[in-house]
Design a protein around this motif. Structure first.
Motif, PDB file in Angstrom:
ATOM      1  N   GLU A 192       0.808  -1.226   0.000  1.00  0.00           N
ATOM      2  CA  GLU A 192       0.000   0.000   0.000  1.00  0.00           C
ATOM      3  C   GLU A 192       0.837   1.270   0.000  1.00  0.00           C
ATOM      4  O   GLU A 192       0.288   2.359  -0.192  1.00  0.00           O
ATOM      5  CB  GLU A 192      -0.925   0.012   1.229  1.00  0.00           C
ATOM      6  N   GLY A 193       2.151   1.142   0.214  1.00  0.00           N
ATOM      7  CA  GLY A 193       2.924   2.377   0.346  1.00  0.00           C
ATOM      8  C   GLY A 193       4.262   2.419  -0.359  1.00  0.00           C
ATOM      9  O   GLY A 193       4.937   3.457  -0.333  1.00  0.00           O
ATOM     10  N   ALA A 194       4.702   1.341  -0.992  1.00  0.00           N
ATOM     11  CA  ALA A 194       6.049   1.293  -1.561  1.00  0.00           C
ATOM     12  C   ALA A 194       6.223   2.283  -2.706  1.00  0.00           C
ATOM     13  O   ALA A 194       5.356   2.408  -3.568  1.00  0.00           O
ATOM     14  CB  ALA A 194       6.368  -0.123  -2.046  1.00  0.00           C
ATOM     15  N   TRP A 195       7.347   2.970  -2.678  1.00  0.00           N
ATOM     16  CA  TRP A 195       7.767   3.784  -3.814  1.00  0.00           C
ATOM     17  C   TRP A 195       8.674   2.928  -4.684  1.00  0.00           C
ATOM     18  O   TRP A 195       9.637   2.320  -4.194  1.00  0.00           O
ATOM     19  CB  TRP A 195       8.545   5.010  -3.359  1.00  0.00           C
ATOM     20  N   MET A 196       8.409   2.897  -5.972  1.00  0.00           N
ATOM     21  CA  MET A 196       9.226   2.115  -6.901  1.00  0.00           C
ATOM     22  C   MET A 196       9.432   2.901  -8.184  1.00  0.00           C
ATOM     23  O   MET A 196       8.489   3.457  -8.752  1.00  0.00           O
ATOM     24  CB  MET A 196       8.536   0.787  -7.240  1.00  0.00           C
ATOM     25  N   ARG A 197      10.686   2.951  -8.624  1.00  0.00           N
ATOM     26  CA  ARG A 197      10.973   3.575  -9.910  1.00  0.00           C
ATOM     27  C   ARG A 197      11.498   2.519 -10.886  1.00  0.00           C
ATOM     28  O   ARG A 197      11.945   1.456 -10.476  1.00  0.00           O
ATOM     29  CB  ARG A 197      11.960   4.728  -9.755  1.00  0.00           C
ATOM     30  N   VAL A 198      11.416   2.832 -12.177  1.00  0.00           N
ATOM     31  CA  VAL A 198      11.687   1.864 -13.237  1.00  0.00           C
ATOM     32  C   VAL A 198      12.767   2.399 -14.166  1.00  0.00           C
ATOM     33  O   VAL A 198      12.720   3.571 -14.567  1.00  0.00           O
ATOM     34  CB  VAL A 198      10.407   1.582 -14.056  1.00  0.00           C
ATOM     35  N   LEU A 199      13.726   1.540 -14.512  1.00  0.00           N
ATOM     36  CA  LEU A 199      14.735   1.854 -15.519  1.00  0.00           C
ATOM     37  C   LEU A 199      14.525   0.966 -16.735  1.00  0.00           C
ATOM     38  O   LEU A 199      14.508  -0.266 -16.606  1.00  0.00           O
ATOM     39  CB  LEU A 199      16.138   1.629 -14.965  1.00  0.00           C
ATOM     40  N   LYS A 200      14.374   1.596 -17.900  1.00  0.00           N
ATOM     41  CA  LYS A 200      14.291   0.862 -19.160  1.00  0.00           C
ATOM     42  C   LYS A 200      15.531   1.217 -19.986  1.00  0.00           C
ATOM     43  O   LYS A 200      15.699   2.383 -20.370  1.00  0.00           O
ATOM     44  CB  LYS A 200      13.002   1.209 -19.908  1.00  0.00           C
ATOM     45  N   PHE A 201      16.364   0.233 -20.237  1.00  0.00           N
ATOM     46  CA  PHE A 201      17.660   0.490 -20.872  1.00  0.00           C
ATOM     47  C   PHE A 201      17.513   0.599 -22.384  1.00  0.00           C
ATOM     48  O   PHE A 201      16.648  -0.029 -23.017  1.00  0.00           O
ATOM     49  CB  PHE A 201      18.650  -0.589 -20.454  1.00  0.00           C
ATOM     50  N   THR A 202      18.382   1.405 -22.973  1.00  0.00           N
ATOM     51  CA  THR A 202      18.341   1.737 -24.393  1.00  0.00           C
ATOM     52  C   THR A 202      19.711   1.427 -25.021  1.00  0.00           C
ATOM     53  O   THR A 202      20.652   1.027 -24.345  1.00  0.00           O
ATOM     54  CB  THR A 202      18.011   3.219 -24.592  1.00  0.00           C
ATOM     55  N   ASP A 203      19.810   1.668 -26.326  1.00  0.00           N
ATOM     56  CA  ASP A 203      21.091   1.524 -27.008  1.00  0.00           C
ATOM     57  C   ASP A 203      22.128   2.417 -26.341  1.00  0.00           C
ATOM     58  O   ASP A 203      21.808   3.504 -25.828  1.00  0.00           O
ATOM     59  CB  ASP A 203      20.962   1.939 -28.470  1.00  0.00           C
ATOM     60  N   ALA A 204      23.377   1.969 -26.348  1.00  0.00           N
ATOM     61  CA  ALA A 204      24.452   2.726 -25.720  1.00  0.00           C
ATOM     62  C   ALA A 204      25.719   2.626 -26.570  1.00  0.00           C
ATOM     63  O   ALA A 204      25.803   1.810 -27.497  1.00  0.00           O
ATOM     64  CB  ALA A 204      24.725   2.178 -24.316  1.00  0.00           C
ATOM     65  N   ASN A 205      26.689   3.472 -26.262  1.00  0.00           N
ATOM     66  CA  ASN A 205      27.978   3.451 -26.949  1.00  0.00           C
ATOM     67  C   ASN A 205      29.035   2.835 -26.032  1.00  0.00           C
ATOM     68  O   ASN A 205      29.093   3.136 -24.846  1.00  0.00           O
ATOM     69  CB  ASN A 205      28.407   4.865 -27.328  1.00  0.00           C
ATOM     70  N   PHE A 206      29.857   1.990 -26.591  1.00  0.00           N
ATOM     71  CA  PHE A 206      30.980   1.402 -25.849  1.00  0.00           C
ATOM     72  C   PHE A 206      32.230   1.432 -26.730  1.00  0.00           C
ATOM     73  O   PHE A 206      32.137   1.401 -27.961  1.00  0.00           O
ATOM     74  CB  PHE A 206      30.674  -0.050 -25.447  1.00  0.00           C
TER      75      PHE A 206
END
Length: 206
Positions: A192-206
């Motif tokens: 009933e109270g949890a804060w949750m954030r989301v990361l969606k990964f994208t193309d990257a340079n290496f």
């Protein structure tokens, strides 16, 4: 070189090593949740591509890849299993630092779009998909304090309103490959109270 994020590779790593205390590739940290999820992200960017996660010779070869900073950066890097160095980089092993790095990174290394920062989990405006990274706020710390990766959904993607019974995650400390999403919420602020954030990964340079 532009490298796509491959959720299947990330999830394969997360499932294979989620329940294991040590995998022989990376060094475990004392508080290992983000260190482990960074390893999964590394796999998603091709860190493990071409190698088996169960063959001993391939494990040794992957350990050598880590030692050579393959698909890592000067800011985001882990320590291989045989390293004498006590710690990986802060962006690799700490919850807040990982978020800050991947959501603002304009150079080489992992990149992600962040959603639902400092919001109740049920407000997340995106569906949860395999390979997504979730972070949970700890009020006693006054910051986000736990990181997991989505490893199973009944559908892909999975609407947030259906996530309680259908989403499973991998994590370390404690160690799971398929922990029910609702169980994670219960121990990270309550359903009933949890804060949750989301990361969606994208193309990257290496």
């Amino acid at each position: 070189m532009v490298v796509p994020y491959n959720p299947a590779l990330a999830v394969e790593y997360a499932i294979q090593f989620g329940y294991q205390a040590q995998n022989g590739i990376f060094k475990r940290m004392s508080e290992d949740c983000t260190n482990f999820i960074s390893q999964c992200i590394w796999a998603g960017y091709g860190g493990t591509e071409g190698y088996s996660l169960t063959n001993e010779a391939d494990i040794l070869a992957l350990r050598e890849r880590v030692a050579k900073n393959y698909r890592q950066t000067s800011i985001w890097y882990g320590r291989n299993y045989a390293s004498s160095a006590p710690l990986a980089s802060m962006a690799f092993i700490r919850v807040e630092e990982l978020w800050n790095y991947v959501t603002t990174n304009q150079g080489n290394g992992p990149r992600a779009i962040g959603y639902n920062n400092r919001q109740y989990w049920g407000y997340a405006p995106v569906d949860l998909a395999l390979g997504d990274v979730l972070q949970f706020y700890h009020s006693n710390l006054g910051r986000y304090g736990h990181t997991v990766m989505v490893t199973s959904t009944s559908e892909n993607p999975q609407p947030i309103e259906s996530a309680l019974g259908n989403v499973y995650v991998a994590q370390h400390t404690a160690d799971y490959s398929f922990r029910p999403f609702g169980d994670v919420l219960e121990t990270n602020g309550g359903i009933e109270g949890a804060w949750m954030r989301v990361l969606k990964f994208t193309d990257a340079n290496f």
